[in-house]
Design a protein around this motif. Structure first.
Motif, PDB file in Angstrom:
ATOM      1  N   LYS A   1     -12.932   1.476  -1.264  1.00  0.00           N
ATOM      2  CA  LYS A   1     -13.540   3.074  -0.687  1.00  0.00           C
ATOM      3  C   LYS A   1     -14.724   3.479  -0.114  1.00  0.00           C
ATOM      4  O   LYS A   1     -15.620   2.684  -1.153  1.00  0.00           O
ATOM      5  CB  LYS A   1     -12.730   3.544  -2.307  1.00  0.00           C
TER       6      LYS A   1
ATOM      7  N   TRP B   1      -3.403  -4.600 -10.045  1.00  0.00           N
ATOM      8  CA  TRP B   1      -4.076  -3.257  -9.160  1.00  0.00           C
ATOM      9  C   TRP B   1      -5.499  -3.844  -8.226  1.00  0.00           C
ATOM     10  O   TRP B   1      -6.408  -4.083  -8.783  1.00  0.00           O
ATOM     11  CB  TRP B   1      -4.210  -2.673 -10.434  1.00  0.00           C
ATOM     12  N   MET B   2      -5.271  -3.478  -6.793  1.00  0.00           N
ATOM     13  CA  MET B   2      -6.368  -4.011  -6.154  1.00  0.00           C
ATOM     14  C   MET B   2      -7.367  -2.638  -6.128  1.00  0.00           C
ATOM     15  O   MET B   2      -8.126  -2.404  -5.830  1.00  0.00           O
ATOM     16  CB  MET B   2      -5.988  -4.876  -4.160  1.00  0.00           C
ATOM     17  N   SER B   3      -6.881  -0.790  -6.041  1.00  0.00           N
ATOM     18  CA  SER B   3      -7.197   0.208  -5.525  1.00  0.00           C
ATOM     19  C   SER B   3      -6.242   1.377  -6.043  1.00  0.00           C
ATOM     20  O   SER B   3      -5.405   0.353  -6.330  1.00  0.00           O
ATOM     21  CB  SER B   3      -7.878  -0.008  -3.493  1.00  0.00           C
ATOM     22  N   PRO B   4      -6.673   2.334  -5.758  1.00  0.00           N
ATOM     23  CA  PRO B   4      -6.377   3.303  -6.303  1.00  0.00           C
ATOM     24  C   PRO B   4      -5.097   3.445  -5.109  1.00  0.00           C
ATOM     25  O   PRO B   4      -3.826   4.230  -5.787  1.00  0.00           O
ATOM     26  CB  PRO B   4      -6.962   4.836  -5.866  1.00  0.00           C
ATOM     27  N   ASP B   5      -4.565   2.540  -3.874  1.00  0.00           N
ATOM     28  CA  ASP B   5      -3.229   2.834  -3.147  1.00  0.00           C
ATOM     29  C   ASP B   5      -3.110   1.499  -2.501  1.00  0.00           C
ATOM     30  O   ASP B   5      -2.158   1.270  -1.659  1.00  0.00           O
ATOM     31  CB  ASP B   5      -3.643   3.972  -1.956  1.00  0.00           C
TER      32      ASP B   5
ATOM     33  N   ARG C   1     -10.235  -8.163 -11.816  1.00  0.00           N
ATOM     34  CA  ARG C   1     -11.775  -7.459 -10.668  1.00  0.00           C
ATOM     35  C   ARG C   1     -11.043  -7.233  -9.338  1.00  0.00           C
ATOM     36  O   ARG C   1     -11.283  -8.567  -8.843  1.00  0.00           O
ATOM     37  CB  ARG C   1     -13.256  -7.710 -11.061  1.00  0.00           C
ATOM     38  N   ARG C   2     -11.269  -6.767  -8.451  1.00  0.00           N
ATOM     39  CA  ARG C   2     -11.875  -7.413  -7.384  1.00  0.00           C
ATOM     40  C   ARG C   2     -13.390  -6.938  -6.575  1.00  0.00           C
ATOM     41  O   ARG C   2     -13.870  -6.472  -7.110  1.00  0.00           O
ATOM     42  CB  ARG C   2     -11.379  -6.624  -5.786  1.00  0.00           C
TER      43      ARG C   2
ATOM     44  N   ARG D   1       1.106  -1.889  -0.097  1.00  0.00           N
ATOM     45  CA  ARG D   1       0.279  -0.208   0.097  1.00  0.00           C
ATOM     46  C   ARG D   1       1.135   1.487  -0.146  1.00  0.00           C
ATOM     47  O   ARG D   1       2.013   1.320   0.636  1.00  0.00           O
ATOM     48  CB  ARG D   1      -1.330   0.426   1.630  1.00  0.00           C
TER      49      ARG D   1
ATOM     50  N   SER E   1     -17.500  -4.580  -1.378  1.00  0.00           N
ATOM     51  CA  SER E   1     -16.456  -6.170  -1.681  1.00  0.00           C
ATOM     52  C   SER E   1     -16.010  -5.721  -3.207  1.00  0.00           C
ATOM     53  O   SER E   1     -15.900  -6.439  -4.500  1.00  0.00           O
ATOM     54  CB  SER E   1     -17.452  -7.956  -2.614  1.00  0.00           C
ATOM     55  N   GLY E   2     -15.014  -4.365  -2.759  1.00  0.00           N
ATOM     56  CA  GLY E   2     -14.865  -3.926  -4.400  1.00  0.00           C
ATOM     57  C   GLY E   2     -13.239  -3.188  -3.782  1.00  0.00           C
ATOM     58  O   GLY E   2     -12.201  -3.933  -3.316  1.00  0.00           O
ATOM     59  N   CYS E   3     -13.133  -1.704  -4.535  1.00  0.00           N
ATOM     60  CA  CYS E   3     -11.110  -1.098  -3.536  1.00  0.00           C
ATOM     61  C   CYS E   3     -11.719  -1.009  -2.417  1.00  0.00           C
ATOM     62  O   CYS E   3     -10.959  -0.411  -1.761  1.00  0.00           O
ATOM     63  CB  CYS E   3     -11.262   0.553  -5.134  1.00  0.00           C
TER      64      CYS E   3
ATOM     65  N   TYR F   1     -13.266   5.749  -7.690  1.00  0.00           N
ATOM     66  CA  TYR F   1     -12.092   5.432  -7.702  1.00  0.00           C
ATOM     67  C   TYR F   1     -11.686   4.357  -7.876  1.00  0.00           C
ATOM     68  O   TYR F   1     -10.051   4.377  -8.885  1.00  0.00           O
ATOM     69  CB  TYR F   1     -11.769   4.941  -5.538  1.00  0.00           C
TER      70      TYR F   1
ATOM     71  N   GLN G   1      -5.392   0.836 -13.995  1.00  0.00           N
ATOM     72  CA  GLN G   1      -6.819   0.500 -13.015  1.00  0.00           C
ATOM     73  C   GLN G   1      -7.447  -0.367 -14.040  1.00  0.00           C
ATOM     74  O   GLN G   1      -6.825  -0.703 -14.552  1.00  0.00           O
ATOM     75  CB  GLN G   1      -7.593   1.417 -13.352  1.00  0.00           C
ATOM     76  N   ARG G   2      -7.236  -1.283 -12.659  1.00  0.00           N
ATOM     77  CA  ARG G   2      -8.354  -2.759 -12.369  1.00  0.00           C
ATOM     78  C   ARG G   2      -7.498  -3.188 -13.586  1.00  0.00           C
ATOM     79  O   ARG G   2      -8.016  -4.437 -14.546  1.00  0.00           O
ATOM     80  CB  ARG G   2      -9.152  -2.763 -12.343  1.00  0.00           C
TER      81      ARG G   2
END
Lengths: 188, 109
Positions: free
Chosen positions: B64, A67-71, A140-141, A31, B60-62, B8, A54-55
């Motif tokens: 945020k 890529w899990m999230s923006p951070d 995708r998460r 992170r 259940s995703g990023c 996000y 992204q994704r």
């Protein structure tokens, strides 16, 4: 030292797709600011892969970046090399505001391969798996039925799925039911 | 079925991927505030029939938190926006005004 084993010891099932547990996979959660030089250096240095958009997931064999999230990135490395890679990453990160943690033993990984892989996935996750919407390298998460899961598509059209180790048995059974012979829908 | 765009990760997330987080833009009143202010912060919530601003989490995703502007009567979604604001940005206000002229919600309109 005790011998590490994966959650389901490589269990596999053949239905309209092949479902298999992938065995041990090294995973490091990273992170931080994904645009900062130390974070980029740590992530790319550990895997030899480029930073994913992204994704997206850039994975080759047992090494890759997701890529899990923006951070947040998920750093995949061979299980035997986790400790060494994590130490190198911690050094590369230096004083940067960031976090790198070994989460290998908290996770399980599956592979879903075969002609109907998209269908089996689409039965379990609220994600558009149409060929134009989800292709190789897309990540995708999301959720798999009732539990959190992450997945990406590989170049050959198969999927790799990551879930928490505590629900590995549940996810394997989900995939087995979704892959029962005769259950093809033919939507894709 | 509600589908919200996560600002996000860019996903049009299904309702089942999301967790509702209640009313948006609450102003916190803590130690040193009056009883009325604390009571309002803890208990007083909008319950409109129409335009509503809410917090959601892409659970259940990023993972945020973000904000959504939608209509409680028709489930129409006017837009979603990031969490690091204390009020809806102008483009969201414009989007709501285009569909619901003369709308107001708490101090926003």
């Amino acid at each position: 030292m005790s011998k590490p084993v994966s959650a389901l010891m490589g269990a596999a099932y053949d239905g309209i797709v092949r479902v298999e547990e992938c065995g041990l996979q090294g995973m490091i959660t990273l992170r931080g600011d994904l645009a900062s030089k130390p974070v980029i250096a740590a992530a790319t240095g550990a895997t030899g892969q480029e930073m994913p958009g992204q994704r997206r997931a850039n994975v080759a064999g047992e090494s890759g970046l997701c890529w899990m999230s923006p951070d947040e990135l998920l750093v995949l490395v061979p299980h035997a090399e986790v400790s060494a890679k994590l130490a190198a990453m911690t050094t590369a990160l230096g004083d940067a505001h960031s976090l790198a943690v070994n989460v290998s033993d908290a996770r399980a990984m599956f592979r879903v391969s075969g002609e109907h892989a998209r269908e089996v996935m689409a039965k379990l996750a609220p994600v558009d798996f149409a060929p134009g919407a989800f292709g190789p390298g897309d990540f995708r998460r999301s959720r798999l039925a009732q539990v959190a899961g992450a997945f990406w598509m590989e170049e050959d059209g198969s999927f790799r799925i990551i879930c928490f180790r505590s629900v590995a048995d549940y996810v394997f059974k989900l995939l087995k039911v979704a892959a029962q012979p005769g259950s093809a829908v033919g939507v894709f | 079925m509600l589908i919200l765009h996560c600002p996000y990760c860019g996903v049009d997330a299904d309702e089942t991927e999301l967790a509702a987080g209640g009313e948006a833009h609450l102003k916190r009143f803590g130690p040193g505030s009056s009883d009325d202010e604390l009571h309002g912060y803890l208990f007083a919530r909008e319950n409109p029939k129409g335009v509503h601003l809410e917090r959601w989490r892409h659970a259940s995703g990023c993972g945020k938190w973000f904000h959504a502007a939608r209509c409680t009567a028709t489930l129409e979604v006017f837009g979603t926006y990031k969490a690091q604001v204390s009020g809806p940005p102008q483009e969201i206000r414009d989007a709501i005004s285009a569909r619901r002229p003369g709308w107001s919600w708490r101090e926003f309109s």
